[in-house]
Motif scaffolding. Sequence first.
Motif, short mmCIF file in Angstrom:
data_model
loop_
_atom_site.label_atom_id
_atom_site.label_comp_id
_atom_site.label_asym_id
_atom_site.label_seq_id
_atom_site.Cartn_x
_atom_site.Cartn_y
_atom_site.Cartn_z
N TYR A 58 -0.88 -1.74 5.61
CA TYR A 58 -0.54 -0.32 5.55
C TYR A 58 -1.51 0.47 6.41
O TYR A 58 -2.72 0.49 6.14
CB TYR A 58 -0.57 0.16 4.10
CG TYR A 58 0.42 -0.55 3.22
CD1 TYR A 58 1.71 -0.04 3.02
CD2 TYR A 58 0.11 -1.77 2.61
CE1 TYR A 58 2.63 -0.70 2.22
CE2 TYR A 58 1.02 -2.44 1.82
CZ TYR A 58 2.28 -1.90 1.63
OH TYR A 58 3.20 -2.55 0.85
N PRO A 59 -1.00 1.12 7.46
CA PRO A 59 -1.89 1.81 8.39
C PRO A 59 -2.64 2.99 7.79
O PRO A 59 -3.72 3.34 8.28
CB PRO A 59 -0.93 2.28 9.51
CG PRO A 59 0.43 2.30 8.89
CD PRO A 59 0.43 1.21 7.86
N LEU A 60 -2.12 3.62 6.74
CA LEU A 60 -2.77 4.79 6.17
C LEU A 60 -3.79 4.44 5.09
O LEU A 60 -4.49 5.32 4.59
CB LEU A 60 -1.72 5.76 5.60
CG LEU A 60 -0.70 6.31 6.62
CD1 LEU A 60 0.27 7.28 5.94
CD2 LEU A 60 -1.42 6.99 7.77
N ILE A 61 -3.84 3.15 4.73
CA ILE A 61 -4.84 2.69 3.76
C ILE A 61 -6.00 2.06 4.54
O ILE A 61 -5.76 1.19 5.38
CB ILE A 61 -4.24 1.66 2.79
CG1 ILE A 61 -3.07 2.28 2.03
CG2 ILE A 61 -5.31 1.15 1.82
CD1 ILE A 61 -2.34 1.31 1.12
N PRO A 62 -7.24 2.49 4.33
CA PRO A 62 -8.38 1.95 5.09
C PRO A 62 -8.42 0.42 5.03
O PRO A 62 -8.22 -0.17 3.97
CB PRO A 62 -9.60 2.58 4.42
CG PRO A 62 -9.08 3.83 3.81
CD PRO A 62 -7.67 3.54 3.38
N SER A 63 -8.68 -0.19 6.18
CA SER A 63 -8.70 -1.65 6.24
C SER A 63 -9.82 -2.24 5.38
O SER A 63 -9.74 -3.39 4.95
CB SER A 63 -8.90 -2.10 7.70
OG SER A 63 -10.08 -1.55 8.24
N ALA A 64 -10.87 -1.46 5.11
CA ALA A 64 -11.96 -1.94 4.25
C ALA A 64 -11.48 -2.23 2.85
O ALA A 64 -12.09 -3.03 2.12
CB ALA A 64 -13.09 -0.91 4.23
N HIS A 65 -10.40 -1.56 2.43
CA HIS A 65 -9.88 -1.76 1.07
C HIS A 65 -8.84 -2.87 1.02
O HIS A 65 -8.47 -3.32 -0.06
CB HIS A 65 -9.25 -0.46 0.54
CG HIS A 65 -10.24 0.65 0.37
ND1 HIS A 65 -9.88 1.99 0.35
CD2 HIS A 65 -11.58 0.62 0.24
CE1 HIS A 65 -10.96 2.74 0.21
NE2 HIS A 65 -12.01 1.92 0.13
#
Length: 479
Positions: free
Chosen positions: A155-162
């Motif tokens: 999901y592009p709007l969710i930070p990749s760190a999560h």
Amino acid sequence: MRHSIKLYILTAVICIVALAIVQFFLIYNTYQLLDSRFNYVEKGRIGEAYNLAIANDKLFPGGQPLLDSIIIPQYAYLENLYKTNPQSFDTAAQHLVNNIVGELIKHENADSLLKAIKVKDGIQDSLLYALCIHRLDIKFKDNQYVNLYNRFKKYPLIPSAHQSEMGLYICGNLQQLSESSAASSLVANSPLPYSYSLSFSFYADPYNRRTLVLQQMRYTILPGILTLLAVITLFGITLHKWIRQKHLSDMKSDFINNITHEFNTPITAIIVANKNIQNEKTLDNKQSVTALSVIIHRQAERLKLLVEKVINIAATEKLQLKRTPNDLQELITEILAVYSLNTSNQAIRFTFNKQNFPASIETDTFHFTTLLQNILDNAVKYNDHEQKEIMLSVLQQKEGLDLVIKDNGIGMDANTQRHIFEKFYRHQPRLSKPTKGLGLGLYYVKQCVDTHGWKIRVFSEPGAGSTFTISIPTKNIIT
């Protein structure tokens, strides 16, 4: 021969590297297999305690009220977007999930929960843990779930760190997540409309999981490593022996070439002298006959000496000593007198520093004489000075006597000193006059010294001469 050795070494190295790679992948694949099947013995107890702690709750104590406060107010808004504008729904869903993750991270208490479980169940191990959401679905009025988040998507709007392979990473210090480290995997949902379904897992692993897996592999790793080391060791030993055999073969070839030349010289001289004697004019000249006779005698003696040296090649392997009492200093004096007579045509100055103490030893007179003559031959042969100096001394030591022979010759470097006692080895320095020999003199010296039970040391530097020290222990000294 040189190319064959290089090819052998290259082939062997390639095979060893290939074997090492195969061993590595075997061990690596075994590790991957055991790691995927790893089962921490306390994981079941931790999972049961975790399930009890969040009964009628989600994720961690207090997690459900937090989720309800975020999701429930969004039902109507999300339902409207889902029916009227699917693209806006996806954007709103990602913002909602992102908001949920942020609030869960801010209020999580999984660390305190794990500590309480460890104290209650008496678990002493240091543990790593993690809490992940795998899937989040929402149900509207028509009782059908609509997916808001799925761990198999990005999901592009969710930070990749999560985001991780196992889902939304909420908290913890365990980074390598796998199905085998999941202590508890739950799905919380409701049959009622306007509700949500949450799939999540709690992971727990000992901090030394890798060490435990490797311990399980010890019967795979150790034989593999030992086999590889054995192959490398055998290769090294084989290569070392091969090089030594090649070196010995080269020295034997040199020996054959030298001995052929050494034999040809006196034989040729005898043939020529004999032919001249048969000449009638020569027979009438007594002086010429006498001179040619002397040449024949001298060359015959030289030929006899060469034959004796060749015979001694085998004899020196097993010297048999006939020890008799001898005054060491008197014996050296006699040897020097004969040697000086035989080399009277050369500019050699012998210095023998006699000492005022008894120095009687048990030795084989013949072999000791030959031993000393061989050392003196080398001192004369490898010397470019017009005046050759050879100094001998007998020194009294605590452990016995030292016979020291020092010369002012050309000396030797460290590499030459390592090989001078080897059979057929000949040092080939740059001298004004070429040297001849069979490479057996110092080999014989070492054999003789060892058979007597003595020791020999060499100290030498290029251009600074050489010093040979023969140490005779107390047991060989007659008091």
